[in-house]
Design a protein around this motif. Structure first.
Motif, PDB file in Angstrom:
ATOM      1  N   ALA A 183       0.836  -1.208   0.000  1.00 53.06           N
ATOM      2  CA  ALA A 183       0.000   0.000   0.000  1.00 53.06           C
ATOM      3  C   ALA A 183       0.868   1.255   0.000  1.00 53.06           C
ATOM      4  N   LEU A 184       1.940   1.249   0.825  1.00 49.78           N
ATOM      5  CA  LEU A 184       2.825   2.410   0.879  1.00 49.78           C
ATOM      6  C   LEU A 184       3.530   2.638  -0.452  1.00 49.78           C
ATOM      7  N   LEU A 185       3.968   1.548  -1.097  1.00 54.00           N
ATOM      8  CA  LEU A 185       4.657   1.655  -2.374  1.00 54.00           C
ATOM      9  C   LEU A 185       3.705   1.893  -3.541  1.00 54.00           C
ATOM     10  N   ASN A 186       2.402   1.749  -3.282  1.00 55.62           N
ATOM     11  CA  ASN A 186       1.372   1.981  -4.304  1.00 55.62           C
ATOM     12  C   ASN A 186       1.601   1.096  -5.531  1.00 55.62           C
ATOM     13  N   VAL A 187       1.909  -0.188  -5.270  1.00 54.01           N
ATOM     14  CA  VAL A 187       2.177  -1.097  -6.380  1.00 54.01           C
ATOM     15  C   VAL A 187       0.901  -1.491  -7.121  1.00 54.01           C
ATOM     16  N   LEU A 188      -0.258  -1.381  -6.458  1.00 53.88           N
ATOM     17  CA  LEU A 188      -1.555  -1.610  -7.098  1.00 53.88           C
ATOM     18  C   LEU A 188      -2.441  -0.403  -6.797  1.00 53.88           C
ATOM     19  N   PRO A 189      -2.326   0.659  -7.595  1.00 51.33           N
ATOM     20  CA  PRO A 189      -3.003   1.929  -7.277  1.00 51.33           C
ATOM     21  C   PRO A 189      -4.505   1.798  -7.021  1.00 51.33           C
ATOM     22  N   ASP A 190      -5.182   0.927  -7.781  1.00 50.15           N
ATOM     23  CA  ASP A 190      -6.633   0.797  -7.627  1.00 50.15           C
ATOM     24  C   ASP A 190      -7.030   0.068  -6.343  1.00 50.15           C
ATOM     25  N   ALA A 191      -6.093  -0.628  -5.734  1.00 46.95           N
ATOM     26  CA  ALA A 191      -6.415  -1.413  -4.530  1.00 46.95           C
ATOM     27  C   ALA A 191      -5.637  -0.937  -3.312  1.00 46.95           C
ATOM     28  N   ARG A 192      -5.103   0.293  -3.368  1.00 44.23           N
ATOM     29  CA  ARG A 192      -4.215   0.757  -2.303  1.00 44.23           C
ATOM     30  C   ARG A 192      -4.880   0.715  -0.934  1.00 44.23           C
ATOM     31  N   TRP A 193      -6.095   1.250  -0.819  1.00 48.17           N
ATOM     32  CA  TRP A 193      -6.763   1.322   0.479  1.00 48.17           C
ATOM     33  C   TRP A 193      -7.240  -0.051   0.937  1.00 48.17           C
ATOM     34  N   TRP A 194      -7.570  -0.923  -0.019  1.00 53.21           N
ATOM     35  CA  TRP A 194      -7.930  -2.295   0.349  1.00 53.21           C
ATOM     36  C   TRP A 194      -6.713  -3.032   0.923  1.00 53.21           C
ATOM     37  N   LEU A 195      -5.548  -2.809   0.316  1.00 58.57           N
ATOM     38  CA  LEU A 195      -4.320  -3.424   0.830  1.00 58.57           C
ATOM     39  C   LEU A 195      -4.018  -2.937   2.239  1.00 58.57           C
ATOM     40  N   LEU A 196      -4.183  -1.633   2.456  1.00 54.07           N
ATOM     41  CA  LEU A 196      -3.912  -1.075   3.780  1.00 54.07           C
ATOM     42  C   LEU A 196      -4.883  -1.630   4.818  1.00 54.07           C
ATOM     43  N   ALA A 197      -6.157  -1.724   4.450  1.00 57.49           N
ATOM     44  CA  ALA A 197      -7.160  -2.266   5.377  1.00 57.49           C
ATOM     45  C   ALA A 197      -6.878  -3.734   5.682  1.00 57.49           C
ATOM     46  N   GLY A 198      -6.550  -4.507   4.632  1.00 58.87           N
ATOM     47  CA  GLY A 198      -6.240  -5.917   4.843  1.00 58.87           C
ATOM     48  C   GLY A 198      -5.021  -6.108   5.722  1.00 58.87           C
ATOM     49  N   GLY A 199      -3.991  -5.275   5.513  1.00 58.56           N
ATOM     50  CA  GLY A 199      -2.792  -5.355   6.340  1.00 58.56           C
ATOM     51  C   GLY A 199      -3.076  -5.021   7.793  1.00 58.56           C
ATOM     52  N   THR A 200      -3.949  -4.040   8.009  1.00 61.35           N
ATOM     53  CA  THR A 200      -4.298  -3.644   9.378  1.00 61.35           C
ATOM     54  C   THR A 200      -5.050  -4.767  10.102  1.00 61.35           C
ATOM     55  N   VAL A 201      -5.982  -5.393   9.389  1.00 66.84           N
ATOM     56  CA  VAL A 201      -6.756  -6.492   9.981  1.00 66.84           C
ATOM     57  C   VAL A 201      -5.829  -7.668  10.307  1.00 66.84           C
ATOM     58  N   LEU A 202      -4.937  -7.997   9.365  1.00 68.77           N
ATOM     59  CA  LEU A 202      -4.005  -9.098   9.608  1.00 68.77           C
ATOM     60  C   LEU A 202      -3.076  -8.791  10.785  1.00 68.77           C
ATOM     61  N   ALA A 203      -2.669  -7.532  10.902  1.00 66.77           N
ATOM     62  CA  ALA A 203      -1.800  -7.136  12.017  1.00 66.77           C
ATOM     63  C   ALA A 203      -2.516  -7.319  13.350  1.00 66.77           C
ATOM     64  N   ALA A 204      -3.803  -6.957  13.390  1.00 62.10           N
ATOM     65  CA  ALA A 204      -4.583  -7.135  14.619  1.00 62.10           C
ATOM     66  C   ALA A 204      -4.713  -8.618  14.969  1.00 62.10           C
ATOM     67  N   LEU A 205      -4.967  -9.442  13.953  1.00 61.45           N
ATOM     68  CA  LEU A 205      -5.063 -10.883  14.192  1.00 61.45           C
ATOM     69  C   LEU A 205      -3.717 -11.456  14.639  1.00 61.45           C
ATOM     70  N   PHE A 206      -2.648 -10.939  14.067  1.00 63.36           N
ATOM     71  CA  PHE A 206      -1.307 -11.387  14.448  1.00 63.36           C
ATOM     72  C   PHE A 206      -1.034 -11.087  15.921  1.00 63.36           C
ATOM     73  N   VAL A 207      -1.366  -9.878  16.377  1.00 66.31           N
ATOM     74  CA  VAL A 207      -1.162  -9.501  17.775  1.00 66.31           C
ATOM     75  C   VAL A 207      -1.985 -10.406  18.692  1.00 66.31           C
ATOM     76  N   TRP A 208      -3.241 -10.633  18.332  1.00 66.44           N
ATOM     77  CA  TRP A 208      -4.126 -11.496  19.130  1.00 66.44           C
ATOM     78  C   TRP A 208      -3.545 -12.901  19.234  1.00 66.44           C
ATOM     79  N   ARG A 209      -3.043 -13.421  18.113  1.00 64.67           N
ATOM     80  CA  ARG A 209      -2.471 -14.770  18.090  1.00 64.67           C
ATOM     81  C   ARG A 209      -1.213 -14.853  18.964  1.00 64.67           C
ATOM     82  N   GLU A 210      -0.318 -13.867  18.831  1.00 66.74           N
ATOM     83  CA  GLU A 210       0.953 -13.925  19.539  1.00 66.74           C
ATOM     84  C   GLU A 210       0.773 -13.810  21.048  1.00 66.74           C
ATOM     85  N   LEU A 211      -0.253 -13.078  21.496  1.00 61.96           N
ATOM     86  CA  LEU A 211      -0.502 -12.933  22.923  1.00 61.96           C
ATOM     87  C   LEU A 211      -1.074 -14.203  23.541  1.00 61.96           C
TER      88      LEU A 211
END
Length: 452
Positions: A222-250
């Motif tokens: 998302a930061l590199l804008n490698v898929l301009p049409d899906a930039r915000w979807w990539l950012l949202a997906g990354g945020t959700v995965l990060a939250a799940l990752f934190v939940w899993r690791e704890l």
């Protein structure tokens, strides 16, 4: 052979191996035009050869560090060098650009084993030779710094004399040399985890690893804008995965990343934050200045490459002095001095809004090379002393990921500032941003204390 010569040779092999990642991340830049012509690509598509390497390196370094901690750094280093040699021997024969990008990603994964493994091995080497860790770490950091800075020059020579294929072929003898040296002179791995494949797989926290890699990859795309049409979807997906990752690791034991332990280790967190901000400042100059000199000053690309060489030269010259200063004055004082010098060097870049005289450019790039060396080695030593021996592999991997996060952030911001034109006025705005980031880095550095 006595311990000290063996240690010197082992560090030389480790330095050679760790230099491959920064070397390959920078020298590919000069081959983009040739790759576009050979494969019939547009500008946006050809940048995937860089993006694939960046994404794999940034996401793979912590994973490689974790594997080094678990199964042995020497073993993992050797595996990585074999992977690089085989991949780079085959890559010149890639029939299409997609497979070439896959080869770059696999090569990035192989080179990502080197730095985390080297940091773990340094501990054993320092104990064996009865020397401080700053010296071998300094040599390894010097190799990283030099490789990144001279990459465009080396790449330009290889592409002009042989072709883009040479950028892969050069890695075969280099990786094999690193493999043979480390295999012969580095200490044998201490006993690590044992057990059946099923037990090792069960304790590897595969979902946590996939969550970490997936979230980091999506956010960086998302930061590199490698898929301009899906930039915000990539950012949202990354945020959700990060939250799940934190939940899993704890919840999971043993976790891929012990977030509770990391949260309690304030010195390590401050090192990561300071190093990411520092790299943001540095890559503003490293990526932004060549564009300014080519488009606004009208210098030939070959001349620009030579104008950037003092950065590499001064970083190499300054590293031994930085190592001695750390031994004498300790990490914190050297780190503070390096950040202050960085702010001064960044501020001096303002002079380019008035003149592009070659002596001035040479002076400014030389000045930037000094804090690049000093802050890099001091931050690396700060990371080392802020961790326990069994944590250093994954800690070193995250440390390298912070480098990439800083570089990617700088790249995105350069695109924003240069969006209305590559000129002296916009360069002045970038210098102001560098100074603001310098103030943040200085504040973080003041808060850092060596872990008891």
């Amino acid at each position: 052979m006595s311990n000290k010569p063996r240690t010197a040779l082992a560090v030389a092999g480790l330095s050679l191996g760790t230099s491959l990642n920064p070397l390959n991340s920078s020298m590919i830049a000069v081959a983009l035009v040739v790759l576009r012509t050979d494969f019939g690509l547009d500008v946006a598509t050809v940048t995937w050869v860089i993006t694939a390497f960046y994404l794999t390196s940034a996401a793979g370094q912590p994973l490689m560090g974790r594997l080094a901690d678990r199964f042995g750094p020497r073993r993992l280093f050797n595996f990585g060098m074999v992977l690089v040699a085989v991949t780079c021997a085959l890559a010149p024969f890639a029939p299409n650009f997609a497979l070439l990008c896959v080869a770059r990603a696999v090569m990035a994964l192989g080179t990502a084993t080197a730095y985390p493994s080297a940091v773990v091995i340094v501990g054993a080497l320092a104990r064996t030779a009865n020397v401080k860790s700053t010296r071998p770490l300094g040599r390894i950091q010097m190799a990283n710094t030099s490789a990144a800075a001279v990459g465009p020059v080396v790449g330009g020579l290889l592409v002009s004399l042989v072709g883009w294929q040479a950028l892969f072929m050069i890695n075969v003898p280099l990786s094999l040399a690193a493999l043979l040296i480390v295999r012969k002179y580095a200490p044998i791995d201490e006993d690590r985890e044992r057990g059946s494949a099923a037990e090792l797989l069960r304790d590897s926290d595969i979902p946590g690893i996939l969550g970490f890699i997936g979230s980091l990859t999506l956010v960086m795309m998302a930061l590199l804008n490698v898929l301009p049409d899906a930039r915000w979807w990539l950012l949202a997906g990354g945020t959700v995965l990060a939250a799940l990752f934190v939940w899993r690791e704890l919840k999971f034991s043993p976790p891929f990343l012990d977030l509770r332990l990391l949260g309690r280790n304030r010195p390590l967190l401050l090192v990561y934050l300071g190093f990411a901000v520092f790299n943001g400042i540095y890559y503003f100059a490293f990526f932004g200045l060549p564009q300014l000199l080519q488009e606004a000053a009208g210098y030939d690309p070959g001349v620009v490459g030579l104008l950037m060489l003092p950065l590499a030269a001064m970083s190499v010259i300054a590293t031994p002095f930085a190592v001695r200063a750390i031994d004498r004055f300790r990490v914190r004082r050297v780190l503070i001095a390096g950040v202050l010098f960085l702010v001064a060097a960044a501020g001096a870049m303002w002079l380019l809004t008035a003149s592009f005289a070659i002596p001035l450019v040479l002076l400014l790039t030389a000045l930037m090379g000094i804090p690049w060396s000093v802050v890099s080695i001091a931050s690396s030593q700060g990371m080392y002393v802020s961790t326990q021996p069994h944590e250093r592999g994954v800690a070193a991997g995250i440390f390298q990921t912070c480098r990439y996060l800083g570089a990617i952030t700088a790249t995105v911001m350069i695109g924003i500032f240069y969006g209305s034109g590559v000129n002296q006025a916009n360069w002045g705005l970038m210098v102001l941003t560098m100074l603001v980031l310098g103030a943040v880095a200085f504040g973080v550095t003041l808060l850092w204390r060596e872990r008891k």
